[in-house]
Design a protein around this motif. Structure first.
Motif, PDB file in Angstrom:
ATOM      1  N   VAL A 273     -31.307 -15.789 -20.886  1.00  0.00           N
ATOM      2  CA  VAL A 273     -29.990 -16.061 -21.467  1.00  0.00           C
ATOM      3  C   VAL A 273     -29.264 -17.114 -20.632  1.00  0.00           C
ATOM      4  CG1 VAL A 273     -29.782 -13.753 -22.484  1.00  0.00           C
ATOM      5  CG2 VAL A 273     -28.959 -14.148 -20.145  1.00  0.00           C
ATOM      6  N   ASP A 274     -28.052 -17.457 -21.065  1.00  0.00           N
ATOM      7  CA  ASP A 274     -27.144 -18.348 -20.333  1.00  0.00           C
ATOM      8  C   ASP A 274     -27.733 -19.742 -20.106  1.00  0.00           C
ATOM      9  OD1 ASP A 274     -25.191 -16.482 -20.267  1.00  0.00           O
ATOM     10  OD2 ASP A 274     -25.520 -15.853 -18.201  1.00  0.00           O
ATOM     11  N   PHE A 275     -27.607 -20.578 -21.124  1.00  0.00           N
ATOM     12  CA  PHE A 275     -28.133 -21.938 -21.073  1.00  0.00           C
ATOM     13  C   PHE A 275     -27.031 -22.948 -20.756  1.00  0.00           C
ATOM     14  CE2 PHE A 275     -31.072 -19.486 -23.607  1.00  0.00           C
ATOM     15  CZ  PHE A 275     -32.317 -19.923 -23.183  1.00  0.00           C
ATOM     16  N   ASP A 276     -26.121 -22.567 -19.871  1.00  0.00           N
ATOM     17  CA  ASP A 276     -24.972 -23.414 -19.574  1.00  0.00           C
ATOM     18  C   ASP A 276     -25.232 -24.437 -18.479  1.00  0.00           C
ATOM     19  OD1 ASP A 276     -23.575 -21.813 -21.384  1.00  0.00           O
ATOM     20  OD2 ASP A 276     -22.986 -20.410 -19.815  1.00  0.00           O
ATOM     21  N   GLY A 277     -26.380 -24.382 -17.825  1.00  0.00           N
ATOM     22  CA  GLY A 277     -26.671 -25.307 -16.742  1.00  0.00           C
ATOM     23  C   GLY A 277     -26.210 -24.768 -15.404  1.00  0.00           C
ATOM     24  N   ASN A 278     -26.558 -25.494 -14.334  1.00  0.00           N
ATOM     25  CA  ASN A 278     -26.242 -25.072 -12.971  1.00  0.00           C
ATOM     26  C   ASN A 278     -24.772 -25.339 -12.671  1.00  0.00           C
ATOM     27  OD1 ASN A 278     -26.065 -24.955 -10.054  1.00  0.00           O
ATOM     28  ND2 ASN A 278     -28.287 -25.101 -10.000  1.00  0.00           N
ATOM     29  N   PRO A 279     -23.992 -24.306 -12.265  1.00  0.00           N
ATOM     30  CA  PRO A 279     -22.558 -24.515 -12.034  1.00  0.00           C
ATOM     31  C   PRO A 279     -22.241 -25.388 -10.829  1.00  0.00           C
ATOM     32  CG  PRO A 279     -23.208 -22.300 -11.351  1.00  0.00           C
ATOM     33  CD  PRO A 279     -24.393 -22.905 -12.052  1.00  0.00           C
ATOM     34  N   THR A 280     -23.244 -25.696  -9.989  1.00  0.00           N
ATOM     35  CA  THR A 280     -22.983 -26.557  -8.829  1.00  0.00           C
ATOM     36  C   THR A 280     -23.468 -27.986  -9.056  1.00  0.00           C
ATOM     37  OG1 THR A 280     -25.086 -26.115  -7.691  1.00  0.00           O
ATOM     38  CG2 THR A 280     -23.290 -24.551  -7.340  1.00  0.00           C
ATOM     39  N   VAL A 281     -23.908 -28.298 -10.282  1.00  0.00           N
ATOM     40  CA  VAL A 281     -24.427 -29.641 -10.576  1.00  0.00           C
ATOM     41  C   VAL A 281     -23.641 -30.221 -11.744  1.00  0.00           C
ATOM     42  CG1 VAL A 281     -26.430 -30.986 -11.287  1.00  0.00           C
ATOM     43  CG2 VAL A 281     -26.742 -29.001  -9.806  1.00  0.00           C
ATOM     44  N   SER A 282     -23.251 -31.473 -11.636  1.00  0.00           N
ATOM     45  CA  SER A 282     -22.580 -32.153 -12.738  1.00  0.00           C
ATOM     46  C   SER A 282     -23.087 -33.585 -12.823  1.00  0.00           C
ATOM     47  CB  SER A 282     -21.058 -32.140 -12.546  1.00  0.00           C
ATOM     48  OG  SER A 282     -20.702 -32.826 -11.356  1.00  0.00           O
ATOM     49  N   ASP A 283     -22.907 -34.181 -13.969  1.00  0.00           N
ATOM     50  CA  ASP A 283     -23.257 -35.595 -14.169  1.00  0.00           C
ATOM     51  C   ASP A 283     -24.708 -35.884 -13.789  1.00  0.00           C
ATOM     52  OD1 ASP A 283     -20.638 -36.099 -14.966  1.00  0.00           O
ATOM     53  OD2 ASP A 283     -20.005 -36.426 -12.892  1.00  0.00           O
ATOM     54  N   THR A 284     -25.621 -35.028 -14.209  1.00  0.00           N
ATOM     55  CA  THR A 284     -27.032 -35.269 -13.932  1.00  0.00           C
ATOM     56  C   THR A 284     -27.807 -35.323 -15.239  1.00  0.00           C
ATOM     57  OG1 THR A 284     -28.918 -34.555 -12.577  1.00  0.00           O
ATOM     58  CG2 THR A 284     -27.700 -32.844 -13.741  1.00  0.00           C
ATOM     59  N   ASP A 285     -28.951 -35.978 -15.209  1.00  0.00           N
ATOM     60  CA  ASP A 285     -29.787 -36.098 -16.396  1.00  0.00           C
ATOM     61  C   ASP A 285     -30.276 -34.708 -16.799  1.00  0.00           C
ATOM     62  OD1 ASP A 285     -31.686 -36.669 -18.337  1.00  0.00           O
ATOM     63  OD2 ASP A 285     -32.562 -38.348 -17.239  1.00  0.00           O
ATOM     64  N   PRO A 286     -30.051 -34.285 -18.050  1.00  0.00           N
ATOM     65  CA  PRO A 286     -30.513 -32.950 -18.456  1.00  0.00           C
ATOM     66  C   PRO A 286     -32.030 -32.841 -18.529  1.00  0.00           C
ATOM     67  CG  PRO A 286     -29.646 -34.137 -20.352  1.00  0.00           C
ATOM     68  CD  PRO A 286     -29.329 -34.967 -19.139  1.00  0.00           C
ATOM     69  N   TYR A 287     -32.724 -33.985 -18.562  1.00  0.00           N
ATOM     70  CA  TYR A 287     -34.194 -33.959 -18.569  1.00  0.00           C
ATOM     71  C   TYR A 287     -34.687 -33.947 -17.126  1.00  0.00           C
ATOM     72  CZ  TYR A 287     -34.290 -34.692 -23.575  1.00  0.00           C
ATOM     73  OH  TYR A 287     -34.147 -34.518 -24.924  1.00  0.00           O
ATOM     74  N   GLN A 288     -35.380 -32.872 -16.767  1.00  0.00           N
ATOM     75  CA  GLN A 288     -35.811 -32.647 -15.392  1.00  0.00           C
ATOM     76  C   GLN A 288     -37.228 -32.073 -15.398  1.00  0.00           C
ATOM     77  OE1 GLN A 288     -34.090 -33.141 -12.412  1.00  0.00           O
ATOM     78  NE2 GLN A 288     -32.442 -34.166 -13.539  1.00  0.00           N
ATOM     79  N   PRO A 289     -37.913 -32.079 -14.250  1.00  0.00           N
ATOM     80  CA  PRO A 289     -39.238 -31.470 -14.194  1.00  0.00           C
ATOM     81  C   PRO A 289     -39.169 -29.956 -14.387  1.00  0.00           C
ATOM     82  CG  PRO A 289     -38.846 -32.896 -12.292  1.00  0.00           C
ATOM     83  CD  PRO A 289     -37.529 -32.705 -12.977  1.00  0.00           C
ATOM     84  N   ALA A 290     -40.153 -29.403 -15.061  1.00  0.00           N
ATOM     85  CA  ALA A 290     -40.239 -27.949 -15.217  1.00  0.00           C
ATOM     86  C   ALA A 290     -40.255 -27.266 -13.856  1.00  0.00           C
ATOM     87  CB  ALA A 290     -41.487 -27.585 -16.021  1.00  0.00           C
ATOM     88  N   ALA A 291     -40.768 -27.948 -12.834  1.00  0.00           N
ATOM     89  CA  ALA A 291     -40.840 -27.372 -11.485  1.00  0.00           C
ATOM     90  C   ALA A 291     -39.464 -26.979 -10.964  1.00  0.00           C
ATOM     91  CB  ALA A 291     -41.498 -28.365 -10.523  1.00  0.00           C
ATOM     92  N   ARG A 292     -38.411 -27.634 -11.418  1.00  0.00           N
ATOM     93  CA  ARG A 292     -37.080 -27.289 -10.928  1.00  0.00           C
ATOM     94  C   ARG A 292     -36.695 -25.877 -11.371  1.00  0.00           C
ATOM     95  NH1 ARG A 292     -33.210 -30.265  -8.585  1.00  0.00           N
ATOM     96  NH2 ARG A 292     -33.889 -32.322  -9.265  1.00  0.00           N
ATOM     97  N   ASP A 293     -36.959 -25.550 -12.629  1.00  0.00           N
ATOM     98  CA  ASP A 293     -36.696 -24.192 -13.120  1.00  0.00           C
ATOM     99  C   ASP A 293     -37.546 -23.166 -12.383  1.00  0.00           C
ATOM    100  OD1 ASP A 293     -34.688 -24.482 -14.999  1.00  0.00           O
ATOM    101  OD2 ASP A 293     -36.010 -24.386 -16.742  1.00  0.00           O
TER     102      ASP A 293
END
Length: 387
Positions: A273-293
């Motif tokens: 659940v909760d697809f709101d993104g990381n609350p400590t990150v802003s202005d970043t490309d939403p496309y990222q490596p799966a490794a980050r998750d």
């Protein structure tokens, strides 16, 4: 409210559980929604029982959620978030590609360029990972990690499938190879990373983002913890070198804040659940490596272990061994599921360690900004890594 202000005139502040406004809103969504409000619908709302009762969640949340009639959850964003926000797009995409291992999304409510609320299904008997995963850590069990790894892999396969929302879901980083950046442990303070000189090759965007997280963690972490962190900042910055030279790594729209607190264990299994993104990150490309998750999910297992030590009296040495087994088992299950579904190429394992370290820096930032008592968890993990 008969002959009184409508619900649309009484949404100046986020509704609270028990004031009746959330249940009234759900009824109003079946009718005309006046400007400046707008509603994006994903699935039809279920019929609520007569006299549906509201209640809240007794957990730490950045936002405020209200359960109505034990059927629907409305998450009110506090404060409202400026658009665009990732959750509505993610809901639309996952609905289109048939991903069901989540709380069914019903609607997103916006007003004047801001996201006010998200409406999803309530999952009966649901407990988040800061409860059930801590139970597993305290008991030393790791069997659960197989299901967790499969869930994360299935989510990434779904996010790599094209839809009307994300017609081009798998991308490569922009052209231009990233190369290792200059670093000297002796400049900028004890073991601090130094700024590259004018002739040095600067870090690429992922390494720069990680170094920025480390700098912010150093600035916000005081006392003995801050001194300990500063003494090892050079070693940590060195690990971020792995984030350069990644030009062939596929990028997808990742979850962005994937930790065990976002994984519900309920009567139907697991749900993310909760697809709101990381609350400590802003202005970043939403496309990222799966490794980050995957790195963030792995570190959250270690956080569950730290909670078990602090709140359940778990043995630190035994819990450290549990965390090592659990994270390895999670990654094995994840990679096995990706291979099974023909998407092994989505994971660049060489990025996991650096992304995990960056996430611990972000946990320190989160603690400083939102929940100071949380600092013990990332500090406990970092001390287990760096002695």
């Amino acid at each position: 409210m008969l002959n009184g202000p409508s619900i649309w005139e009484r949404l100046d502040g986020a509704p609270r559980a028990g004031d009746g406004r959330t249940a009234e809103l759900l009824s109003a969504l079946a009718w005309h929604v006046p400007a400046p409000y707008d509603v994006t619908r994903f699935h039809p709302l279920p019929v609520l029982p007569a006299g549906a009762v509201e209640r809240g969640f007794d957990v730490d949340q950045t936002n405020h959620s209200v359960v109505v009639g034990e059927t629907v959850v409305v998450k009110w964003l506090t404060p409202p978030a400026p658009l665009p926000q990732p959750a509505p797009e993610m809901f639309a995409h996952l609905s289109a590609v048939g991903f069901t291992a989540t709380a069914a999304p019903y609607a997103a409510l916006t007003r004047g360029g801001e996201l006010l609320a998200l409406v999803t299904a309530y999952l009966p008997d649901a407990r988040d990972g800061w409860e059930w995963c801590v139970d597993e850590a305290a008991a030393g069990r790791t069997d659960f990690t197989a299901g967790l790894g499969v869930l994360a892999a299935d989510l990434h396969v779904a996010l790599a499938a094209p839809s009307g929302t994300f017609p081009d879901p798998v991308r490569l980083p922009p052209d231009g190879r990233e190369r290792p950046f200059a670093h000297s442990p002796g400049s900028g303070g004890p073991d601090r990373p130094r700024d590259p000189g004018p002739d040095a090759c600067p870090p690429g965007p992922w390494a720069a983002r990680a170094e920025a997280a480390l700098r912010e963690a150093l600035a916000l972490t005081d006392g003995e913890d801050g001194e300990w962190l500063a003494a090892r900042a050079g070693l940590m910055a060195e690990r971020f070198r792995a984030l350069n030279g990644h030009d062939a790594t596929p990028l997808i729209r990742i979850h962005g804040d994937l930790h065990v607190g976002q994984i519900l264990r309920w009567s139907g299994g697991y749900a993310v659940v909760d697809f709101d993104g990381n609350p400590t990150v802003s202005d970043t490309d939403p496309y990222q490596p799966a490794a980050r998750d995957l790195a963030q999910l792995s570190t959250s297992l270690e956080h569950a272990g730290q909670i078990a030590i602090r709140r359940r009296g778990a043995d630190p040495a035994a819990t450290a061994r549990w965390a090592a087994r659990a994270t390895l088992s999670l990654r094995d299950a994840y990679t096995g599921r990706l291979r099974e579904r023909g998407h092994a190429h989505l994971l660049h394992e060489g990025l996991l360690s650096a992304f995990a370290l960056e996430q611990e820096c972000r946990e320190l930032v989160y603690a400083a900004r939102h929940l100071p008592r949380w600092r013990y968890a990332p500090m406990g993990v970092l001390r287990s890594w760096y002695g």
